[in-house]
Scaffold this active site. Structure first.
Site, PDB file in Angstrom:
ATOM      1  N   ARG A 169       0.853  -1.191   0.000  1.00  0.00           N
ATOM      2  CA  ARG A 169       0.000   0.000   0.000  1.00  0.00           C
ATOM      3  C   ARG A 169       0.886   1.237   0.000  1.00  0.00           C
ATOM      4  O   ARG A 169       1.629   1.490   0.944  1.00  0.00           O
ATOM      5  CB  ARG A 169      -0.940   0.029   1.207  1.00  0.00           C
ATOM      6  CG  ARG A 169      -1.774   1.328   1.239  1.00  0.00           C
ATOM      7  CD  ARG A 169      -3.021   1.236   2.082  1.00  0.00           C
ATOM      8  NE  ARG A 169      -2.767   1.219   3.512  1.00  0.00           N
ATOM      9  CZ  ARG A 169      -3.721   1.367   4.445  1.00  0.00           C
ATOM     10  NH1 ARG A 169      -4.987   1.542   4.078  1.00  0.00           N
ATOM     11  NH2 ARG A 169      -3.416   1.314   5.719  1.00  0.00           N
ATOM     12  N   ASP A 450      -4.476   3.216  14.100  1.00  0.00           N
ATOM     13  CA  ASP A 450      -3.606   3.821  13.098  1.00  0.00           C
ATOM     14  C   ASP A 450      -4.124   5.211  12.779  1.00  0.00           C
ATOM     15  O   ASP A 450      -4.962   5.759  13.494  1.00  0.00           O
ATOM     16  CB  ASP A 450      -3.472   2.929  11.853  1.00  0.00           C
ATOM     17  CG  ASP A 450      -4.782   2.807  11.075  1.00  0.00           C
ATOM     18  OD1 ASP A 450      -5.774   3.483  11.422  1.00  0.00           O
ATOM     19  OD2 ASP A 450      -4.806   2.036  10.102  1.00  0.00           O
TER      20      ASP A 450
END
Length: 543
Positions: A169, A450
């Site tokens: 990613r 996160d």
């Protein structure tokens, strides 16, 4: 005549150390490729980011989004499909995600999962060392030379089974890599992450039976997907690889993208491997984009579940859209961490994971995410039981009919509480403090937090202050109240943290983001300069 590398490398500067293994990642040829990507695509990237600002101004006037009339023909044309699943991506029933530090890479690839999303984005703080060492670790993992020893413990890739398929990613279009400049401008973080991973590994991945696969985050329109498709085509042409070898899975984690899902698949169709429900970022995006609209004020984060109207509609539309176009519809994250010292609490947490995965597989998802290897068996058990085939693209969900009003239905039962405010403060401060130390994935209350969950936390606080929301206890949420609670939580967290912690700095930044006044587009952009090595005296590495 081919371009002269020396000419291309003029006005290219690397403002971070390139030593040891970094040299094999940032070779002269790789740097030439990065410079080409920047010079070809950066102006388009910046124009698309400006387009986001223009759309925000329209939303602030009260103009709500809808499906695009100009792309109606694409949505109504039944003949086109995305690409068939690529090698290693036919079965994706459980994907593990996490940062690219060496220990995580080994542990993730040793997990009983089908794929591993190696994350340069939300679970990584983009220090130069993190980004470059992450590339080194993936380079070595692909070649099965990633084993290492830490103290007395050895970390080795397992040899008793095929390893999970690797998906990288890259960072979102809004982020820059300030340690790498071209013509005096920092390169896009997206192009930097993609370019290094693709250039160094694409042919090796194909040789080993998979390919260069990517997760694409934070997009807000099909035009941003078109840009990725152009990047993919240039990259494949540049190294002499057949177009369509790259595959990209798009995270639908913005409210604006939910209105353009078919168009996003269409733009990437030869490179598409589906869409993913990025649940926390999606909630963040809803709050962010409608932050000035009092009709979009949400209750405590714990009340905004996947079954509330706007989230349920988003899931149903994503699955229907993907299966109509023959690509994967991936589910969301289970962020729980096993609770080792409390079996009852752990059992309850794992039961919640099971229930969430059961909801996903019954809805028609083709796979799901976990953040911890211990959750893989739960997710696998649920999907193996209820999805005996490698995916369930045959479930068309033709019973679903989702309107713009459904995607914008903010009828969410729940209250705003002081406990919810303090939880948001703890999560935001805890994540930001870790990020400022170079850690992008922070365990808080047995959840792996996160950037997405930190963004939800600060955006809710901002929204509540902006609109003068009242708590269930009868307290008006205003600047004074939010600031007082922030200082209390920061002091409490700092007391129990190791010496040298960065809670004071985190609180300084956070205070400017939770009072209903200034609002940064992204926390990560706001904090980025604190973790760069770039300054007037930063030496440029020799190419």
């Amino acid at each position: 005549m081919a371009a002269n590398p020396a000419q291309i490398l003029q006005d290219v500067n690397i403002l971070g150390p390139v030593t040891g293994d970094a040299k094999k990642i940032l070779s002269k040829d790789a740097v030439v490729f990065l410079a080409l990507l920047h010079r070809t695509f950066n102006s388009t990237r910046k124009a698309l980011l400006q387009r986001r600002n223009i759309r925000q101004a329209e939303l602030d006037k009260g103009n709500l989004p809808d499906f695009l009339p100009e792309t109606k023909a694409i949505r109504e044309d039944p003949s086109w499909k995305g690409a068939p699943p690529a090698p290693g991506l036919v079965d994706r029933r459980v994907e593990i995600t996490g940062p690219t530090d060496r220990k995580m890479v080994v542990n993730a690839l040793n997990s009983d999962v089908w794929t591993y999303m190696a994350d340069f984005e939300d679970s990584s703080a983009p220090t130069w060392d993190n980004m470059i060492n992450g590339q080194v670790n993936l380079y070595d993992a692909i070649r099965k030379q990633v084993d290492f020893k830490q103290g007395e413990k050895e970390y080795k890739l397992r040899t008793d089974r095929t390893l999970p398929t690797l998906i990288a990613r890259a960072r979102g279009w809004h982020l820059e890599e300030k340690h790498f400049t071209v013509d005096g401008e920092p390169i896009s973080g997206s192009l930097f992450d993609f370019g290094l991973y693709f250039f160094n590994n694409a042919k090796e991945l194909v040789k080993r039976g998979t390919g260069p696969y990517f997760y694409l985050p934070k997009m807000e329109s099909h035009l941003e997907a078109r840009l990725w498709n152009d990047v993919f085509n240039l990259g494949q042409d540049y190294i002499g690889m057949a177009r369509g070898t790259i595959r990209g899975t798009v995270l639908i984690e913005t409210i604006m993208a939910s209105f353009e899902m078919e168009e996003i698949i269409y733009e990437l169709r030869d490179h598409s491997s589906g869409l993913n429900c990025g649940r926390w970022d999606y909630i963040f995006s809803v709050i962010k984009r409608f932050r000035n609209n009092p009709n979009f004020v949400l209750p405590d984060r714990s009340a905004v579940t996947m079954t509330v109207p706007f989230m349920d509609s988003y899931v149903k539309l994503l699955i229907q859209t993907c299966h109509k176009r023959g690509v994967h519809a991936m589910g969301g994250m289970a962020a729980q961490i096993p609770i080792k010292n409390d079996s009852a609490a752990n059992d309850a947490a794992m039961a919640n994971v099971r229930a969430d995965k059961l909801r996903e597989v019954r809805a028609g998802h083709d796979g799901t995410w976990v953040a911890h290897p211990a959750l893989a068996s739960i997710a696998s058990d649920v999907f193996n039981t209820h999805m005996p085939t490698p995916n369930q693209m045959h479930i068309r969900r033709e019973d679903v009919y989702i309107t713009a009003n459904d995607l914008l239905n903010m009828n969410v039962p729940g209250k705003i509480t002081e406990e919810g405010i303090r939880k948001n403060l703890n999560i935001g401060l805890g994540y930001m403090e870790g990020w400022l130390r170079g850690v992008g994935c922070v365990p808080i209350n047995y959840l792996m937090e996160d950037a997405a969950t930190a963004e939800v936390s600060r955006s809710q606080l901002w929204q509540w202050c902006k609109h003068g929301a009242a708590t269930a206890e009868g307290k008006k949420v205003d600047k004074a109240y939010a600031t007082r609670l922030l200082k209390e939580q920061a002091q409490e967290l700092s007391k129990s943290a190791p010496k040298g912690n960065k809670y004071h700095l985190a609180a300084k930044y956070f205070e400017g983001q939770v009072t209903g006044e200034g609002y940064a587009e992204f926390l990560t952009s706001l904090l980025y300069n604190e973790i760069t090595n770039v300054g007037p005296s930063a030496p440029a590495s020799k190419l």
